[in-house]
Enzyme design. Structure first.
Site, mmCIF file in Angstrom:
data_model
loop_
_atom_site.group_PDB
_atom_site.id
_atom_site.type_symbol
_atom_site.label_atom_id
_atom_site.label_comp_id
_atom_site.label_asym_id
_atom_site.label_seq_id
_atom_site.Cartn_x
_atom_site.Cartn_y
_atom_site.Cartn_z
ATOM 1 N N LYS A 1 19.922 53.194 52.191
ATOM 2 C CA LYS A 1 19.690 52.948 50.771
ATOM 3 C C LYS A 1 18.251 53.342 50.483
ATOM 4 C CE LYS A 1 21.846 50.832 47.260
ATOM 5 N NZ LYS A 1 23.257 50.856 46.880
ATOM 6 N N GLY B 1 33.496 40.908 32.979
ATOM 7 C CA GLY B 1 32.793 42.196 32.944
ATOM 8 C C GLY B 1 33.803 43.319 32.817
ATOM 9 N N GLY C 1 33.194 46.639 32.123
ATOM 10 C CA GLY C 1 32.470 47.916 32.078
ATOM 11 C C GLY C 1 33.313 49.013 32.689
ATOM 12 N N VAL D 1 34.193 49.729 35.768
ATOM 13 C CA VAL D 1 35.209 49.312 36.753
ATOM 14 C C VAL D 1 36.160 48.293 36.133
ATOM 15 C CG1 VAL D 1 35.590 48.292 39.027
ATOM 16 C CG2 VAL D 1 33.568 49.707 38.641
HETATM 17 P P1 NAD Z 1 28.995 48.396 34.087
HETATM 18 O O1 NAD Z 1 27.527 48.262 33.823
HETATM 19 O O2 NAD Z 1 29.730 49.564 33.548
HETATM 20 O O3 NAD Z 1 29.765 47.093 33.552
HETATM 21 C C1 NAD Z 1 29.292 45.798 33.677
HETATM 22 C C2 NAD Z 1 29.854 44.988 32.519
HETATM 23 O O4 NAD Z 1 29.498 43.622 32.727
HETATM 24 C C3 NAD Z 1 29.300 45.388 31.156
HETATM 25 O O5 NAD Z 1 30.365 45.539 30.233
HETATM 26 C C4 NAD Z 1 28.393 44.219 30.790
HETATM 27 O O6 NAD Z 1 28.315 43.991 29.374
HETATM 28 C C5 NAD Z 1 29.095 43.078 31.497
HETATM 29 N N1 NAD Z 1 28.256 41.906 31.724
HETATM 30 C C6 NAD Z 1 26.947 41.850 32.032
HETATM 31 N N2 NAD Z 1 26.551 40.578 32.155
HETATM 32 C C7 NAD Z 1 27.644 39.814 31.950
HETATM 33 C C8 NAD Z 1 27.884 38.425 31.964
HETATM 34 N N3 NAD Z 1 26.913 37.533 32.197
HETATM 35 N N4 NAD Z 1 29.155 37.978 31.719
HETATM 36 C C9 NAD Z 1 30.136 38.846 31.472
HETATM 37 N N5 NAD Z 1 29.967 40.177 31.447
HETATM 38 C C10 NAD Z 1 28.737 40.655 31.677
HETATM 39 O O7 NAD Z 1 29.128 48.288 35.669
HETATM 40 P P2 NAD Z 1 30.328 48.832 36.566
HETATM 41 O O8 NAD Z 1 30.014 50.200 37.022
HETATM 42 O O9 NAD Z 1 31.627 48.533 35.899
HETATM 43 O O10 NAD Z 1 30.166 47.883 37.857
HETATM 44 C C11 NAD Z 1 30.553 46.519 37.803
HETATM 45 C C12 NAD Z 1 30.113 45.829 39.083
HETATM 46 O O11 NAD Z 1 30.735 46.473 40.213
HETATM 47 C C13 NAD Z 1 28.612 45.887 39.345
HETATM 48 O O12 NAD Z 1 28.221 44.688 39.957
HETATM 49 C C14 NAD Z 1 28.462 47.042 40.321
HETATM 50 O O13 NAD Z 1 27.317 46.892 41.141
HETATM 51 C C15 NAD Z 1 29.740 46.914 41.131
HETATM 52 N N6 NAD Z 1 30.178 48.171 41.743
HETATM 53 C C16 NAD Z 1 30.457 49.255 40.965
HETATM 54 C C17 NAD Z 1 30.888 50.442 41.555
HETATM 55 C C18 NAD Z 1 31.229 51.642 40.713
HETATM 56 O O14 NAD Z 1 31.841 52.590 41.239
HETATM 57 N N7 NAD Z 1 30.865 51.668 39.444
HETATM 58 C C19 NAD Z 1 31.056 50.525 42.958
HETATM 59 C C20 NAD Z 1 30.793 49.381 43.740
HETATM 60 C C21 NAD Z 1 30.350 48.207 43.110
#
Ligand code: NAD
Length: 365
Positions: free
Chosen positions: A94, A194, A196, A198
């Site tokens: 990382k 959440g 977002g 994913v």
């Molecule tokens: P993203 O930023 O697209 O979505 C996160 C969502 O969570 C947003 O809609 C945000 O408004 C919401 N949020 C933030 N704080 C909140 C709260 N207190 N209560 C409820 N909702 C809240 O992120 P993502 O890419 O969808 O990733 C989601 C999680 O999965 C993260 O923790 C990320 O580290 C992990 N992750 C993502 C990937 C990937 O491929 N994108 C891979 C491995 C792990």
């Protein structure tokens, strides 16, 4: 998501460098600095027994350099386990860049960072993480081939989020089978926290299977949009953790299973995408075990993203990516069964499988 950042005092242990709390036999840690661009970065290579270390670059305005060091050490170790348990021939690494991306990130700074990555000669491959965009990886690609997650137009594997969501869905189904005897999500009440990149895709997959999905987010616009698109309910209470449901899927923040929430949880299964869901794996893992809540380890079931970038290195096609991601189902079931048979936490069982694989490879070398 930055969680569990230790304070400078906690980090300053007697042994000045290798005795830092987060050091865990890391192979190499590289400090990179460039006055002209303002770059200050640390690359952490935790373990390369299974293959080159792969892990994203996080750019964040850390309060102290100790915080940055702690983050890179902790995250790179996590990547070793994620790759190993998923069956990938990758090690764990990382990188962190110190500073607010909105203020100091420039193409020159990213190129300089790429040059430092290049000096490692392929021992470490970088990728996107918090504070980075695909376009930044494209910039890094101009100076080194040791980067993944570049644009599809430049030969990259594209957006990892749908693959991550598919892996989480597979892990969730396996955990459901373990908890309920069959893996059908139809009729199950699932709290998705959440929605977002994913989370939304997970809502699609689970609602299409007939689950009773309830969504929560801090973004009202997203809630309205996703609720309408998939016909799912919005959570309107003020304590999601106390809600009676079958499955809790954390897809926003890390550390939501903590001292404050753990006694309120009424679900049977926890399976979501967020990294580091347990605030402290040594405390909250055993507490979940005691409460008989089936926890699908986050670093295992959210590995779709790393499978997607691994494909760039291996030259995999879509079918192989999907097959590897589907295998998260079998691995999750194995781990849950192993944890039960040996009375250990599911997190410890997953780490055990990863360590066994690394030890076996080391013997062959
Ligand atoms: P993203 O930023 O697209 O979505 C996160 C969502 O969570 C947003 O809609 C945000 O408004 C919401 N949020 C933030 N704080 C909140 C709260 N207190 N209560 C409820 N909702 C809240 O992120 P993502 O890419 O969808 O990733 C989601 C999680 O999965 C993260 O923790 C990320 O580290 C992990 N992750 C993502 C990937 C990937 O491929 N994108 C891979 C491995 C792990």
């Amino acid at each position: 998501m930055i969680t569990e950042v230790l304070t400078a005092n906690q980090l300053k242990k007697e042994a000045p460098v290798f005795g830092q709390l987060s050091f865990d036999n890391h192979e190499q840690v590289v400090f990179c600095q460039d006055k002209d661009t303002g770059l200050k970065a640390i690359i952490g290579v935790h373990n390369t027994i299974l293959g080159p270390a792969l892990g994203g670059t996080r750019m964040y305005d850390y309060k102290t350099e100790w915080d940055a060091l702690n983050d890179v050490l902790r995250l790179s170790r996590g990547m070793t386990y994620k790759a190993a348990v998923t069956g990938l021939n990758l090690g764990g690494g990382k990188a962190v860049i110190m500073g607010d991306p909105k203020k100091i990130k420039t193409p020159e700074l990213m190129k300089r960072f790429g040059e430092f990555v290049h000096t490692l000669g392929g021992k470490y491959y970088t990728a996107e993480d918090v504070g980075m965009e695909t376009s930044d990886m494209d910039t890094v690609r101009e100076v080194t081939p040791y980067v993944t997650g570049i644009s599809e137009s430049k030969g990259g594997a594209g957006n990892p989020s749908p693959v991550t969501a598919y892996g989480v869905y597979m892990g969730m189904k396996a955990a459901t089978k373990f908890a309920y005897g069959n893996d059908a999500l139809s009729g199950k009440r699932i709290l998705v926290q959440g929605i977002g990149h994913v989370g939304e895709e997970l809502v699609r997959l689970t609602s299409e299977e007939g689950a009773n999905v309830v969504i929560s987010d801090i973004n009202e616009e997203r809630l309205a949009e996703v609720s309408k698109k998939y016909g799912v309910d919005i959570y309107r209470g003020n304590d999601l953790y106390s809600e009676t449901a079958d499955i809790y899927a954390p897809c926003a923040l890390g550390a939501t299973v903590n001292n404050d929430t753990i006694n309120r949880l009424k679900v049977k299964v926890i399976a979501g995408a967020a990294n580091n869901q347990l605030a402290d794996e040594n405390i909250h893992g055993p507490l979940l075990q005691k409460k008989e809540i089936v926890y699908a380890p986050d670093f295992l079931i959210n590995a779709g993203g790393i499978i997607n970038v691994y494909a760039e290195i291996e030259g995999y096609g879509r079918e192989q990516i999907i097959a590897k991601t589907e295998n998260i189902y079998n691995t999750t079931l194995d781990i849950l069964n192993r944890a039960k048979a040996t009375s250990i936490t599911t997190n410890a069982a997953a780490i055990g499988i990863a360590e066994d694989r690394i030890a076996a490879r080391k013997k062959q070398q």
